[in-house]
Scaffold this active site. Structure first.
Site, PDB file in Angstrom:
ATOM      1  N   CYS A 387     -14.071  42.084  26.171  1.00 44.11           N
ATOM      2  CA  CYS A 387     -13.914  43.535  26.051  1.00 44.11           C
ATOM      3  C   CYS A 387     -14.786  44.282  27.066  1.00 44.11           C
ATOM      4  O   CYS A 387     -14.419  44.375  28.232  1.00 44.11           O
ATOM      5  CB  CYS A 387     -14.197  43.965  24.614  1.00 44.11           C
ATOM      6  SG  CYS A 387     -13.478  45.584  24.279  1.00 44.11           S
ATOM      7  N   HIS A 532     -10.670  40.918  21.864  1.00 45.41           N
ATOM      8  CA  HIS A 532     -11.763  40.104  21.323  1.00 45.41           C
ATOM      9  C   HIS A 532     -11.216  38.795  20.762  1.00 45.41           C
ATOM     10  O   HIS A 532     -10.904  38.726  19.569  1.00 45.41           O
ATOM     11  CB  HIS A 532     -12.469  40.854  20.191  1.00 45.41           C
ATOM     12  CG  HIS A 532     -13.253  42.032  20.632  1.00 45.41           C
ATOM     13  ND1 HIS A 532     -14.581  41.951  20.997  1.00 45.41           N
ATOM     14  CD2 HIS A 532     -12.911  43.336  20.771  1.00 45.41           C
ATOM     15  CE1 HIS A 532     -15.025  43.153  21.338  1.00 45.41           C
ATOM     16  NE2 HIS A 532     -14.031  44.003  21.217  1.00 45.41           N
ATOM     17  N   GLU A 534     -12.736  36.248  19.919  1.00 48.66           N
ATOM     18  CA  GLU A 534     -13.651  35.659  18.923  1.00 48.66           C
ATOM     19  C   GLU A 534     -13.223  35.944  17.488  1.00 48.66           C
ATOM     20  O   GLU A 534     -13.542  35.169  16.582  1.00 48.66           O
ATOM     21  CB  GLU A 534     -15.093  36.147  19.157  1.00 48.66           C
ATOM     22  CG  GLU A 534     -15.369  37.632  18.913  1.00 48.66           C
ATOM     23  CD  GLU A 534     -15.161  38.513  20.132  1.00 48.66           C
ATOM     24  OE1 GLU A 534     -14.399  38.119  21.034  1.00 48.66           O
ATOM     25  OE2 GLU A 534     -15.736  39.622  20.180  1.00 48.66           O
TER      26      GLU A 534
HETATM   27  N1  GLN Z   1     -17.121  50.504  25.300  1.00 50.57           N
HETATM   28  C1  GLN Z   1     -15.905  49.910  25.714  1.00 50.57           C
HETATM   29  C2  GLN Z   1     -14.704  50.717  25.262  1.00 50.57           C
HETATM   30  O1  GLN Z   1     -14.783  51.512  24.378  1.00 50.57           O
HETATM   31  C3  GLN Z   1     -15.797  48.466  25.230  1.00 50.57           C
HETATM   32  C4  GLN Z   1     -15.777  48.325  23.743  1.00 50.57           C
HETATM   33  C5  GLN Z   1     -16.001  46.914  23.259  1.00 50.57           C
HETATM   34  O2  GLN Z   1     -16.596  46.103  23.951  1.00 50.57           O
HETATM   35  N2  GLN Z   1     -15.584  46.604  22.060  1.00 50.57           N
HETATM   36  O3  GLN Z   1     -13.635  50.553  25.796  1.00 50.57           O
END
Ligand code: GLN
Length: 561
Positions: A387, A532, A534
């Site tokens: 992410c 994600h 994970e």
């Molecule tokens: N801050 C980033 C966004 O909002 C990544 C968010 C995250 O890593 N879950 O897109």
């Protein structure tokens, strides 16, 4: 009728109610029952999405996009089953429904009160979960500790449900028995007080899970039994152990599964935990190769202590993948801010078999993470970005390979809170900053109105994989569904420039044309995903991307030998 098992905690928090619920679930599942699990968090937040990870640990995301407590992640991993929004209750959620109903004349002119209307709504929700999935057992974890004011209405719900269905409700107390160093003896008194507090709420526990550093001895079992009013057979010894995956097996040593069945009038059944036992054997086997993974993040510190809760699903996913190859994972926390203060420190990354940059928010620590990504890209150390990790990998590549010196994410130029953010964005353009990671128009509107709760791009989205990519090699299929939680995206205006210099866009969402996976060529493993992975890794079926990453880490290690 579904049987309900309520699980509450005594003495203190953090003693493993979540893994207790998960483990009971696993045991009952192995006996052939259909099991559901619900987590109740006694705070006003409607979900966990607006909370800082240091405050509350990881925010887990379900397939349907619910931002919830990390325990739901444990339930999913132990039950090997996807849960959704119904499996998660908070005080905020319950009150919101009751107030909404009241506004729609749903209470026929009655005075709506905390008791009984709030517990009634809780019971209604639990019944709904059970009915929808036709569950044999519905496990309900009541957050917090008994004796607190906050979770009283939920205990009240348990009491009311038991009053109506005495044969179908079991109450489990997970308590803690300290062994004070100066005394050297395991003490039962705090547990006695916890049971007394429960009694005051009208509840007598049926089973007590006795958490402690050591196994429970005969004397302690007798004492708890006598003073807390439960049979000795229902006092379950739960000593500290090195792996949470061992807990179902430990519980079964005290016959927990069949004790529960007995309470609800069912015949005992054999547990089939063979695959689980095999997993635990692997975890403990000695002949393993150690794989050393560094996680570059920032949500670790709370006062003088290191908090690992913020990345629990990442940690578990690394472990699952390692176990599947019979490797031993060694995970090291690397604070990205230190690379900003002391540039030479970056050289420490050389000693790792692989580096992960996980999810994150906001500007703090970002430059350090970008430095780490540059280092592992140039030194051919396996890299997995998750992410935020993908977004920063794109920024790093844009800056250092595409020579877009001012590449950044517009996230760092938007202030939190209602109003004013769009002006900030405009001024960003004037500064000729290159937003290679940018916000989508629909998200911009939400931020403008100050609507932050539950409005990110959340839950499972389709991702189409490119042929001849590392991603496709890992997944061995062309279309996957993965879970998201972010507002910002790779800006398609820069896609060509990035591709021209060798970045591969190997996963795309077909509906929106958004980039979901990037790879860098001529590198043993450099892959990052906007989603994600994970969240979908399970102990007995590790996530393909984590497996491929660990494989690459192992190869690197082999080469160096
Ligand atoms: N801050 C980033 C966004 O909002 C990544 C968010 C995250 O890593 N879950 O897109």
């Amino acid at each position: 009728m579904t049987k309900y098992i309520f699980v509450a905690g005594g003495v203190m928090s953090g003693i493993g109610k979540g893994v207790t619920v998960s483990s009971i679930g696993r045991i009952l599942k192995s006996k052939g029952f259909n099991v559901q699990a619900v987590k109740i968090d006694p705070y006003i937040n409607v979900d966990a999405g607006t909370m800082n990870p240091i405050e509350h640990g990881e925010v887990f995301v379900t397939e349907d996009g619910t931002e919830c407590d990390q325990d739901i992640g444990n339930y999913e991993r132990f039950l090997d089953k996807n849960l959704n929004t119904e499996n998660y209750l908070t005080t905020g959620r319950v009150y919101q429904t009751v107030i909404g109903r009241e506004r729609n004349l749903g209470y026929n002119g009655k005075c709506v009160e905390v008791i009984p209307h709030i517990p009634q709504e809780v019971i209604l929700r639990l019944n709904k979960v059970a009915k929808k999935s036709n569950a044999d057992f519905c496990l309900v974890e009541i957050g917090g500790t008994v004796g607190e004011y906050q979770n009283l209405v939920f205990l009240e719900a348990a009491r009311m449900l038991r009053l109506r269905h005495p044969k179908d409700v079991v109450f489990v107390l997970v308590s803690y028995l300290p062994v004070p160093e100066m005394i050297g003896e395991m003490k039962t008194k705090p547990t006695q007080y916890a049971v007394r507090s429960l009694n005051m709420a009208g509840i007598q526990p049926d089973i007590i899970i006795a958490r402690s550093r050591y196994p429970l001895d005969k004397i302690r079992k007798e004492k708890i039994s006598t003073f807390c009013n439960v049979s000795e057979k229902d006092v379950i010894s739960a000593p500290d152990i090195s792996s949470i995956y061992e807990i179902p097996i430990n519980f079964e040593k005290d016959n927990l599964g069949n004790r529960i069945l007995k309470k609800v009038g069912l015949k005992g059944r054999q547990s089939k935990l063979g695959d689980w036992q095999k997993l635990v054997k692997t975890i403990h086997s000695r002949r393993q190769k150690v794989i050393k993974i560094g996680i570059v993040g920032k949500y670790f510190k709370t006062g003088n202590f290191t908090l690992l809760d913020s990345y629990v699903s990442v940690i578990e996913a690394i472990k699952h993948a390692c176990y599947s190859f019979n490797f031993k994972p060694e995970i090291v926390w690397l604070n990205s801010e230190e690379y900003e203060k002391n540039p030479k420190k970056i050289l420490e990354l050389k000693q790792f078999d692989g580096i992960i940059v996980p999810g994150g928010f906001g500007k703090r620590g970002v430059e350090g993470k970008i430095k780490a990504i540059k280092f592992v890209r140039e030194h051919k150390i396996p890299f997995l970005g998750l992410c935020f990790g993908m977004q920063l990998a794109v920024i790093e590549f844009a800056r250092n390979v595409c020579k877009l010196k001012n590449a950044t994410s517009s996230e760092f130029y938007i202030t939190q809170g209602k109003g004013g953010q769009l002006d900030k964005l405009k001024s960003l353009k004037n500064k000729t900053i290159e937003p290679v990671i940018d916000i989508m128009a629909s998200q911009k509107e939400k931020i403008k109105m100050g609507k932050y709760g539950g409005t990110m791009r959340l839950g499972a989205y389709q991702c189409k994989l490119e042929n001849k990519s590392l991603a496709k090699k890992a997944y061995k299929q062309s279309v996957v569904y993965e879970r998201h939680r972010h507002r910002y995206e790779l800006n398609n205006l820069y896609r060509q420039a990035l591709e021209d210099r060798g970045m591969k866009m190997s996963g795309i969402n077909p509906e929106t044309n958004l980039v979901e996976i990037i790879e860098v060529k001529n590198h043993p493993f450099f892959l990052a995903s906007q989603f994600h992975p994970e969240f979908k890794s399970r102990p007995l079926s590790p996530h393909p991307l984590f497996k491929e990453f660990i494989k690459a880490c192992s190869k690197k290690k082999q080469k160096e030998k």
